[in-house]
Design an enzyme around this catalytic site. Structure first.
Site, PDB file in Angstrom:
ATOM      1  N   GLU A   1       4.012   8.086   8.780  1.00  0.00           N
ATOM      2  CA  GLU A   1       4.315   7.022   9.884  1.00  0.00           C
ATOM      3  C   GLU A   1       5.639   6.895  10.154  1.00  0.00           C
ATOM      4  O   GLU A   1       6.361   6.648   9.551  1.00  0.00           O
ATOM      5  CB  GLU A   1       3.216   5.884   9.759  1.00  0.00           C
TER       6      GLU A   1
ATOM      7  N   GLN B   1       1.029  -1.234   0.093  1.00  0.00           N
ATOM      8  CA  GLN B   1      -0.135  -0.089  -0.122  1.00  0.00           C
ATOM      9  C   GLN B   1       0.766   1.069   0.083  1.00  0.00           C
ATOM     10  O   GLN B   1       1.844   1.105  -0.013  1.00  0.00           O
ATOM     11  CB  GLN B   1      -0.931  -0.210   1.218  1.00  0.00           C
TER      12      GLN B   1
ATOM     13  N   HIS C   1       0.189   5.528   1.192  1.00  0.00           N
ATOM     14  CA  HIS C   1      -0.152   6.899   1.669  1.00  0.00           C
ATOM     15  C   HIS C   1      -0.145   8.012   0.941  1.00  0.00           C
ATOM     16  O   HIS C   1       1.198   8.305   0.394  1.00  0.00           O
ATOM     17  CB  HIS C   1      -0.036   7.095   3.050  1.00  0.00           C
TER      18      HIS C   1
ATOM     19  N   HIS D   1       4.898   0.179   0.719  1.00  0.00           N
ATOM     20  CA  HIS D   1       5.105  -0.441   1.990  1.00  0.00           C
ATOM     21  C   HIS D   1       4.163  -1.625   2.307  1.00  0.00           C
ATOM     22  O   HIS D   1       3.082  -1.546   1.914  1.00  0.00           O
ATOM     23  CB  HIS D   1       5.367   0.311   3.367  1.00  0.00           C
TER      24      HIS D   1
ATOM     25  N   ARG E   1      -4.421   0.582  -1.685  1.00  0.00           N
ATOM     26  CA  ARG E   1      -4.061  -0.718  -1.648  1.00  0.00           C
ATOM     27  C   ARG E   1      -3.575  -0.981  -3.000  1.00  0.00           C
ATOM     28  O   ARG E   1      -4.457  -0.756  -3.855  1.00  0.00           O
ATOM     29  CB  ARG E   1      -5.217  -1.618  -1.096  1.00  0.00           C
TER      30      ARG E   1
END
Length: 327
Positions: free
Chosen positions: A122, A103, A105, A180, A200
């Site tokens: 993150e 996936q 972001h 990742h 995804r």
């Protein structure tokens, strides 16, 4: 108005197709009702998933209610100036018993262009890893969109990605745009921007009980992906016992690691931010103006920005992450 002290919250459990049982067996949240508990949301202001205070004078209040009432006392002047009554971070624990989807972001710019509040950057800290565990971070070499699509359509995307071997105590910073995936046998804590947004790209041809694959976001992901070769890998940091040692000092959050085997005092007089402790090993007693709080592996606690001083008393040792927003 109630004087704010350290806050603990009720866990929010999430069943996942790839989840396992380590949130019960290692983190001791053994009251999860879910058969495949892949995620525990520990501190969240995300709409529909607001954390609720579990004990003390404010028991039963959720985080967003506290934001509206206490504002700068809870998060700090600069944080409140920028984020208003939106809590800026989301803290999770993840247990992967199988590969998560590959996936990506979006960053803030792309997310906001699509009508979303923010992107999602993150970091991961590995609490436990089985022998041979791996995760994916980025591409193994500079890759074009054409090469990416060719491999995606041929179901060979995993072969052009970068794999990292994982051990307890490793940490990884995952920029927005970085492809990742977490591999099986990994229990970690995740510190991220408070955005529940994931594109995804590939899900290992996995089917549910009814033979359906999970939804992919191929078009949405395309503009978000950083196709450059991954060169960073793990976060480079050092541990000195009974000191806060830097791990990540970035725009969205600062994370230090603390390993204690003797009492330690922390003074936050000069820090204009809330502080979150994430306990990743051992246990200790947190002493504050509101009394004592027992904390152990799998616990998180939020120290409001008005907190001036706390003491950490290990039983007999502990490791914790210290997280705040430095603007």
């Amino acid at each position: 108005m109630e004087i704010l002290g350290p806050l603990k919250f009720l866990p929010i459990f999430k069943n996942k197709i790839w989840g396992g049982d380590k949130i019960k067996t290692i983190l001791h949240h053994d009251y999860s009702p879910l058969p495949n508990c892949g995620e525990l949301w520990a501190i969240s202001g995300v709409e529909g998933n607001e954390s609720v205070v579990s004990e003390g004078p404010l028991e039963g209040n959720n985080l967003n209610e506290l934001m509206e009432i206490y504002m700068t006392d809870l998060v700090g002047d600069k944080v409140h100036e920028i984020f208003g009554n939106e809590f800026p971070l989301l803290i999770k624990f993840l247990d992967a018993n199988d590969w998560l989807s590959i996936q990506v972001h979006p960053d803030d710019e792309l997310a906001q262009a699509r009508g979303l509040q923010s992107g999602k950057t993150e970091m991961w800290y590995i609490i436990q890893a089985d022998l041979g565990a791996q995760l994916i971070k980025g591409f193994s070499q500079n890759t074009s969109q054409g090469e990416y699509l060719t491999n995606l359509n041929a179901n060979t995307l995993p072969k052009i990605l970068n794999y990292e071997n994982v051990h307890e105590g490793d940490a990884f910073y995952i920029d927005a745009g970085k492809a990742h995936a977490i591999g099986p046998g990994i229990l970690l804590t995740e510190i991220q921007q408070a955005a529940d947004i994931t594109y995804r790209m590939y899900d290992w041809d996995r089917k549910d009980d009814e033979g359906n694959g999970r939804k992919l976001h191929i078009d949405e992901a395309m503009d978000a992906i950083d196709f450059k070769q991954e060169k960073g890998g793990k976060i480079d940091f050092h541990i000195h016992k009974n000191q806060s040692m830097p791990m990540v000092d970035e725009k969205y959050f600062t994370t230090n690691i603390i390993e204690i085997d003797q009492p330690m005092e922390k003074n936050y007089d000069e820090l204009d931010s809330f502080v979150i402790y994430i306990i990743t090993k051992g246990s200790f007693i947190l002493k504050s103006h509101q009394g004592n709080m027992d904390l152990g592996i799998g616990d998180t606690v939020l120290l409001p920005a008005i907190t001036q001083k706390v003491e950490l008393h290990p039983l007999p040792s502990a490791t914790l992450l210290e997280v705040f927003v430095k603007l």
